[in-house]
Design an enzyme around this catalytic site. Structure first.
Site, PDB file in Angstrom:
ATOM      1  N   GLU A  49      -9.182  10.344  -2.450  1.00  0.00           N
ATOM      2  CA  GLU A  49      -8.909   9.176  -1.584  1.00  0.00           C
ATOM      3  C   GLU A  49      -8.103   9.363  -0.424  1.00  0.00           C
ATOM      4  O   GLU A  49      -7.151  10.154  -0.351  1.00  0.00           O
ATOM      5  CB  GLU A  49      -8.038   8.163  -2.156  1.00  0.00           C
ATOM      6  CG  GLU A  49      -8.674   7.470  -3.420  1.00  0.00           C
ATOM      7  CD  GLU A  49      -7.828   6.424  -4.441  1.00  0.00           C
ATOM      8  OE1 GLU A  49      -6.909   6.001  -3.580  1.00  0.00           O
ATOM      9  OE2 GLU A  49      -8.124   6.118  -5.234  1.00  0.00           O
ATOM     10  N   ASP A  60       1.658  -0.906   0.028  1.00  0.00           N
ATOM     11  CA  ASP A  60       2.222   0.088  -0.289  1.00  0.00           C
ATOM     12  C   ASP A  60       3.823   0.315  -0.166  1.00  0.00           C
ATOM     13  O   ASP A  60       4.046  -0.487   0.628  1.00  0.00           O
ATOM     14  CB  ASP A  60       1.815   1.199   0.886  1.00  0.00           C
ATOM     15  CG  ASP A  60       0.137   1.610   0.555  1.00  0.00           C
ATOM     16  OD1 ASP A  60       0.182   2.237  -0.294  1.00  0.00           O
ATOM     17  OD2 ASP A  60      -0.728   1.194   1.491  1.00  0.00           O
TER      18      ASP A  60
END
Lengths: 259, 379
Positions: A49, A60
């Site tokens: 990824e 995040d």
């Protein structure tokens, strides 16, 4: 069949669980990207990824936020990232998946974005802020181009939502292990085995688990439950601590062996 | 929106439909508005302002006179009543100017809930007074150091907190932004401004206004005063965005004037972003307008043409701030001063029998240090 689904099919035939590292594209800079990808492959990555750095990565935690800032400061844009990926992707023996926040795709226009991604040799997408019900057009176009979509389920997802996400996913079902943002945790949530079993029971697609997995020990446990293990922040941190990539290579190797 | 929050948003939507329309909820909120907030707020005829600038009449809706000093309390009270009914024990919020943070800290204190407010470091510096107010109210103010260190980044951080603590926490969003059902809930709780205005003006003059003017950051005070007038075709609605240092520069917050459709914080709206989809940093002298997006319903009202959106830059807002202070003895918030500035422009167009209502969404006490600095005065 798209590249991501194909890879999972190959792995399942051999009884191997997928090791899926995540890195932030362009961190510490774009010229390092081919070397980072090659090192991950050498150390056992089955799929990789690549996060597209974004101004507002709200799914995040601090490590990936900081990497995103560094990448943007070093000049990484979506256009440059795809241009860097393109010559590398054809030579890599593993499918590449872009993790991209929706506004980046939306501003490009869905058809153009998918065509550019396809042309760069990317096999799949993860869009952490896009639920499947808002992705109808994207699903149609991605299916036509053979780009895998990998939607997310979380510990808060009820059965109907897990079904919907599984049905919309054409690669794997991204199972978020914790309530929270990305980042290393000292321990896995005690409810994780039951949650992953519930997802596996519902999903006809392969199930990969991510968020909060940092150590080989955690990866080993998750690999007994799921079809794939995603590790991000710990690897991103290792790149930051050692730009020569030895630390990242060692961690990737240890994770691979544990999985 | 991240998948983790989808269930919480559904839960909120259901709770809102189940509780908010009941007579019991409405009565509790109405009583709080009357005895706690100080509603109805006056609709004030600005005689000198009208005479000097206009042939018509200019009224101000005095949201600045509410408890805590801005319209933000209307929504904070409504949402905390919902949060209580949903069994949440913890409240989080984002704030720009600090008015929403103060309103949230206030209702959290009153209802005995734990409260955490996220605020960008830049905003904490320019709104130090509100930061201390929140702390006095027992709220923890967490500085946000990422990105532009303003409202957008405070919102990111609040969302990250919510994802982590979704079981026991209600995210009390302060404007008509964010994912469904927030834009609708916040609009509904702010619509009391427009309902009162309509009734008060009918009582005072028997008429409808020709213009209703309000500033737009996320756009909650504007949605609140516009909504009851939207079905009245004779009423011109004017929303005012912050042009910061000027629309020709990169330093403004005019998402409707200069932005393109995009997706931020779970809503599709006009947005300031670059061609690669990176969100741009907004800029305005007023922290409360300093947001690169805008409520999705404002985006719709722009496209439909029902609301006309204008812009006012920092200098024009400061001039309007001083003018209102010296003609009416009312010190407006810098956010509201943008609406006043657009009102000054429009006042000339009013015919003798025409009425303009300007929403004075907040008071300017919090902005005195910023204004002094802009004037080169050391306090």
């Amino acid at each position: 069949m798209n590249g991501v689904a194909l890879r999972f099919q190959e792995l399942q035939k051999t009884g191997r669980k997928a090791f899926i590292p995540y890195i932030v594209g362009g961190d510490p800079d774009l010229p390092s990207l081919p070397r980072v990808l090659a090192t991950l492959v050498e150390n056992g990555a089955d799929l990789i990824e690549i996060g597209v750095p974004f101004s507002d990565p709200l799914a995040d935690g601090p490590v990936i936020q900081a990497a995103s800032v560094r990448a943007r400061q070093a000049g990484c844009t979506l256009t440059k990232l795809l241009a860097t990926i393109k010559p590398v992707a054809v030579r890599l023996p593993v499918p590449l998946i872009l993790m991209v926040y929706y506004n980046q795709l939306y501003l490009r226009g869905t058809p153009r974005f998918l065509e550019e991604v396809k042309a760069a040799g990317v096999s799949g997408l993860i869009i952490p802020d896009l639920p499947p019900e808002a992705a109808v057009e994207l699903q149609e176009l991605a299916a036509k181009l053979g780009i895998a979509l990998n939607f997310l389920v979380a510990p808060t997802s009820k059965e109907a939502r897990i079904k919907m996400a599984a049905a919309a996913s054409t690669g794997f079902l991204y199972t978020v292990s914790v309530k929270g943002v990305t980042g290393t945790r000292t321990s896995l949530p005690p409810e994780l085995p039951a949650f992953v079993r519930r997802v596996k029971d519902i999903s006809p697609r392969p199930v990969a688990v991510g968020f909060g997995i940092a150590t080989p020990e955690q990866a080993r446990k998750v690999a007994t439950l799921a079809d794939g293990v995603i590790v991000g922040s710990a690897l991103v941190q290792a790149i930051t601590e050692d730009p020569e990539l030895k630390k990242m290579a060692l961690l990737a190797r240890a994770l691979r062996e544990a999985i | 929106m991240p998948e983790t929050l989808m269930a919480a948003l559904d839960e909120l939507d259901e709770a809102y439909q189940r509780y908010a329309t009941t007579p019991e909820f409405q009565q509790e909120l109405a009583a709080l508005h009357r005895f706690y907030t100080g509603r109805p707020t006056p609709l004030y005829y600005a005689e000198r302002f009208s005479r000097e600038l206009s042939k018509g009449q200019v009224y101000f809706k005095r949201e600045d006179l509410t408890h805590t000093g801005a319209h933000k309390i209307n929504n904070a009270l409504g949402q905390i009543l919902l949060a209580k009914r949903m069994g949440k024990r913890r409240i989080i919020a984002e704030t720009g100017a600090g008015q929403h943070g103060v309103a949230t800290a206030t209702v959290a204190a009153k209802f005995g809930l734990e409260c955490v407010v996220y605020m960008g470091e830049v905003d904490m510096a320019r709104q130090a007074l509100n930061v201390f107010r929140m702390k006095l109210l027992g709220t923890q103010v967490r500085p946000v150091t990422s990105g532009s260190r303003t409202l957008k980044d405070a919102t990111n951080e609040a969302i990250r907190d919510w994802v982590t603590n979704v079981d026991d926490t209600h995210y009390l969003i302060g404007s008509v932004v964010g994912p469904h059902p927030y834009p609708k809930i916040v609009r509904d709780f702010q619509t009391v401004i427009g309902q009162e205005t309509k009734a008060q003006l009918a009582e005072l003059t028997g008429r409808l206004p020709t213009y209703v003017v309000a500033c737009v950051g996320g756009g909650s005070n504007a949605m609140g005063i516009f909504t009851p007038f939207i079905p009245e075709p004779g009423v011109k609605l004017v929303g005012v965005e912050a042009a910061g240092n000027g629309l020709e520069t990169a330093e403004h917050a005019a998402a409707l004037a200069k932005g393109k459709p995009g997706v931020l914080h779970g809503a599709k709206s006009y947005l300031l972003s670059d061609p690669d989809g990176q969100i741009l940093e907004a800029s305005s002298i007023s922290a409360g307008l300093d947001y690169p997006g805008v409520g999705p319903e404002h985006s719709f009202l722009k496209d439909s043409g029902r609301v006309e959106y204008q812009t006012v830059d920092d200098q024009e807002a400061l001039a309007a701030f001083t003018y209102l202070t010296q003609t009416e003895g009312i010190i407006p918030a810098l956010e509201s001063a943008h609406a006043v500035a657009a009102g000054i422009r429009l006042a000339r167009k009013l015919k003798p029998d025409e009425i303009m209502v300007i929403n004075l969404s907040g008071r300017g006490d919090k902005d005195i240090p910023t204004v002094a600095k802009a004037m080169g005065v050391e306090l």
